[in-house]
Design an enzyme around this catalytic site. Sequence first.
Site, short mmCIF file in Angstrom:
data_model
loop_
_atom_site.label_atom_id
_atom_site.label_comp_id
_atom_site.label_asym_id
_atom_site.label_seq_id
_atom_site.Cartn_x
_atom_site.Cartn_y
_atom_site.Cartn_z
N LYS A 11 5.72 12.15 -21.64
CA LYS A 11 5.30 13.40 -21.00
C LYS A 11 4.55 13.08 -19.72
O LYS A 11 3.70 12.18 -19.70
CB LYS A 11 4.39 14.20 -21.95
CG LYS A 11 4.34 15.68 -21.67
CD LYS A 11 5.64 16.37 -22.04
CE LYS A 11 5.46 17.86 -22.26
NZ LYS A 11 6.72 18.47 -22.72
N THR A 59 8.28 15.20 -26.71
CA THR A 59 7.31 15.09 -25.61
C THR A 59 6.26 16.20 -25.74
O THR A 59 5.14 16.05 -25.27
CB THR A 59 7.99 15.14 -24.23
OG1 THR A 59 8.52 16.42 -24.00
CG2 THR A 59 9.07 14.08 -24.11
N ASP A 60 6.64 17.28 -26.41
CA ASP A 60 5.66 18.35 -26.65
C ASP A 60 4.54 17.86 -27.57
O ASP A 60 3.37 18.23 -27.40
CB ASP A 60 6.37 19.57 -27.26
CG ASP A 60 5.47 20.78 -27.26
OD1 ASP A 60 5.10 21.24 -26.16
OD2 ASP A 60 5.10 21.24 -28.36
N PHE A 161 -5.31 -3.18 18.60
CA PHE A 161 -4.03 -3.79 18.21
C PHE A 161 -3.40 -4.39 19.45
O PHE A 161 -2.89 -3.68 20.31
CB PHE A 161 -3.10 -2.75 17.56
CG PHE A 161 -1.87 -3.39 16.96
CD1 PHE A 161 -1.99 -4.36 15.97
CD2 PHE A 161 -0.60 -3.04 17.39
CE1 PHE A 161 -0.86 -4.97 15.42
CE2 PHE A 161 0.53 -3.64 16.85
CZ PHE A 161 0.40 -4.60 15.86
N ARG A 178 -8.46 2.34 19.78
CA ARG A 178 -7.46 3.32 19.35
C ARG A 178 -7.99 4.07 18.15
O ARG A 178 -9.04 3.72 17.58
CB ARG A 178 -6.13 2.63 19.00
CG ARG A 178 -6.23 1.70 17.81
CD ARG A 178 -4.89 1.19 17.33
NE ARG A 178 -5.04 0.33 16.16
CZ ARG A 178 -4.06 -0.12 15.40
NH1 ARG A 178 -2.80 0.19 15.69
NH2 ARG A 178 -4.29 -0.86 14.35
N VAL A 233 -4.28 -3.19 10.86
CA VAL A 233 -4.36 -2.69 9.48
C VAL A 233 -4.24 -3.89 8.53
O VAL A 233 -4.99 -4.00 7.55
CB VAL A 233 -3.22 -1.67 9.21
CG1 VAL A 233 -3.19 -1.27 7.74
CG2 VAL A 233 -3.39 -0.44 10.10
N GLN A 234 -3.32 -4.81 8.85
CA GLN A 234 -3.09 -5.96 7.98
C GLN A 234 -4.38 -6.76 7.76
O GLN A 234 -4.73 -7.10 6.62
CB GLN A 234 -2.04 -6.89 8.63
CG GLN A 234 -0.61 -6.41 8.54
CD GLN A 234 -0.17 -5.54 9.72
OE1 GLN A 234 -0.98 -4.85 10.33
NE2 GLN A 234 1.13 -5.49 10.01
N ASN A 260 0.01 3.68 8.29
CA ASN A 260 -0.72 3.69 9.57
C ASN A 260 -0.37 5.03 10.23
O ASN A 260 0.74 5.20 10.74
CB ASN A 260 -0.30 2.50 10.43
CG ASN A 260 -1.14 2.36 11.68
OD1 ASN A 260 -2.13 3.09 11.86
ND2 ASN A 260 -0.77 1.44 12.56
N HIS A 262 -0.28 7.41 12.90
CA HIS A 262 -0.47 7.22 14.34
C HIS A 262 -1.02 8.48 15.02
O HIS A 262 -0.56 9.60 14.75
CB HIS A 262 0.86 6.85 15.00
CG HIS A 262 1.49 5.62 14.40
ND1 HIS A 262 0.86 4.40 14.36
CD2 HIS A 262 2.69 5.43 13.79
CE1 HIS A 262 1.64 3.52 13.76
NE2 HIS A 262 2.77 4.12 13.40
O1 LIG Z 1 -2.39 -2.33 12.70
C1 LIG Z 1 -1.20 -2.26 13.06
N1 LIG Z 1 -0.25 -3.04 12.45
C2 LIG Z 1 1.07 -3.01 12.80
O2 LIG Z 1 1.91 -3.72 12.20
C3 LIG Z 1 1.44 -2.13 13.83
N2 LIG Z 1 2.63 -1.84 14.42
C4 LIG Z 1 2.39 -0.90 15.38
O3 LIG Z 1 3.27 -0.38 16.11
N3 LIG Z 1 1.06 -0.57 15.41
C5 LIG Z 1 0.45 -1.33 14.45
N4 LIG Z 1 -0.85 -1.39 14.06
#
Ligand SMILES: O=c1[nH]c(=O)c2[nH]c(=O)[nH]c2[nH]1
Length: 302
Positions: A11, A59-60, A161, A178, A233-234, A260, A262
């Site tokens: 469920k 599932t009830d 970035f 940014r 971000v990575q 991400n 944008h």
């Molecule tokens: O932090 C980021 N990682 C990316 O892999 C990426 N690629 C992108 O176009 N902008 C960003 N920003």
Amino acid sequence: MAYLQDSTYGKNNVKFLKVKRDPANPQIHQVMEATVRVLFTGGFDVSFTKADNSVIIPTDTIKNTILVEAKQTEVFPIERFAAHLVKHFIGKYGWIETVTVHIEQVKWSKYEVNGQLQPHSFVKNGDEVRVCDLFAKRDGSFLLSGGVKGLTVLKSSGSMFHGYNVCDYTTLKPAWERILSTDVDLKYKYDSSKIGSIDQILKLADTGLFDKTFESSLKITLDRFALENSASVQATMFNMASDILETNSYVYNASYTLPNKHYILFDLSWKGLKNENELFYPSPHPNGLIKCTVGREPVAKL
Ligand SMILES: O=c1[nH]c(=O)c2[nH]c(=O)[nH]c2[nH]1
């Protein structure tokens, strides 16, 4: 000849809200609003292949069980309730081999009026949910994870970035400043060998381990997001996950899934206007999607 390669059933989206009253002052409440999913595998093949319904726990019935058990047992924290459900289902139905429980808890927070924390009024400030997943086998082995989903954050400075690969398909301009925004989806997996057993999950819940791990992971995520001058971000998500491992010894690994989202600087030069990181337009799609899992490096044996 066709054959059944794989199957599961159960469920989904069983919702409840439970009011917990402070025994010392019944006017002071906590609320647990949760959505629960329970899935089984085991001796159910004949229900698919031979139309034999005798093995099906409806599932009830699963839904009723979740609600009755929510009434009869402690539901805080969700890891405890997941373990309780696993024990119930595996104990009651001998042909269940595995149970998978997924619980999402709505974030209801108390707030102050005239400087007084209200005893039974709550506010929900977003779509953020606390989550837990418990996969358990009849032989006692299990995988437990906790986390957060839908926590939307944005910073308007302290994110860069640049230095990325540039080729004949590249149009992106490097940025030293940014907008950075994402919906945090974090999952931290507990070390099963440290926890020991499903019964130990119930005991560790009493020590506050699961609440502490959740609060700590959330704080690390928000602190890092705010304080780090993010290279990408990575890099930031790796640092967050590393901090979670360093701070929480019961965590085996930590995974983030981060879109991400944008916000694109609007070009105003055609209008003779400068845009110094002031006016952006949110771009709903496409979005970056970045995932990582960070674990502990094995200790070298000498
Ligand atoms: O932090 C980021 N990682 C990316 O892999 C990426 N690629 C992108 O176009 N902008 C960003 N920003």
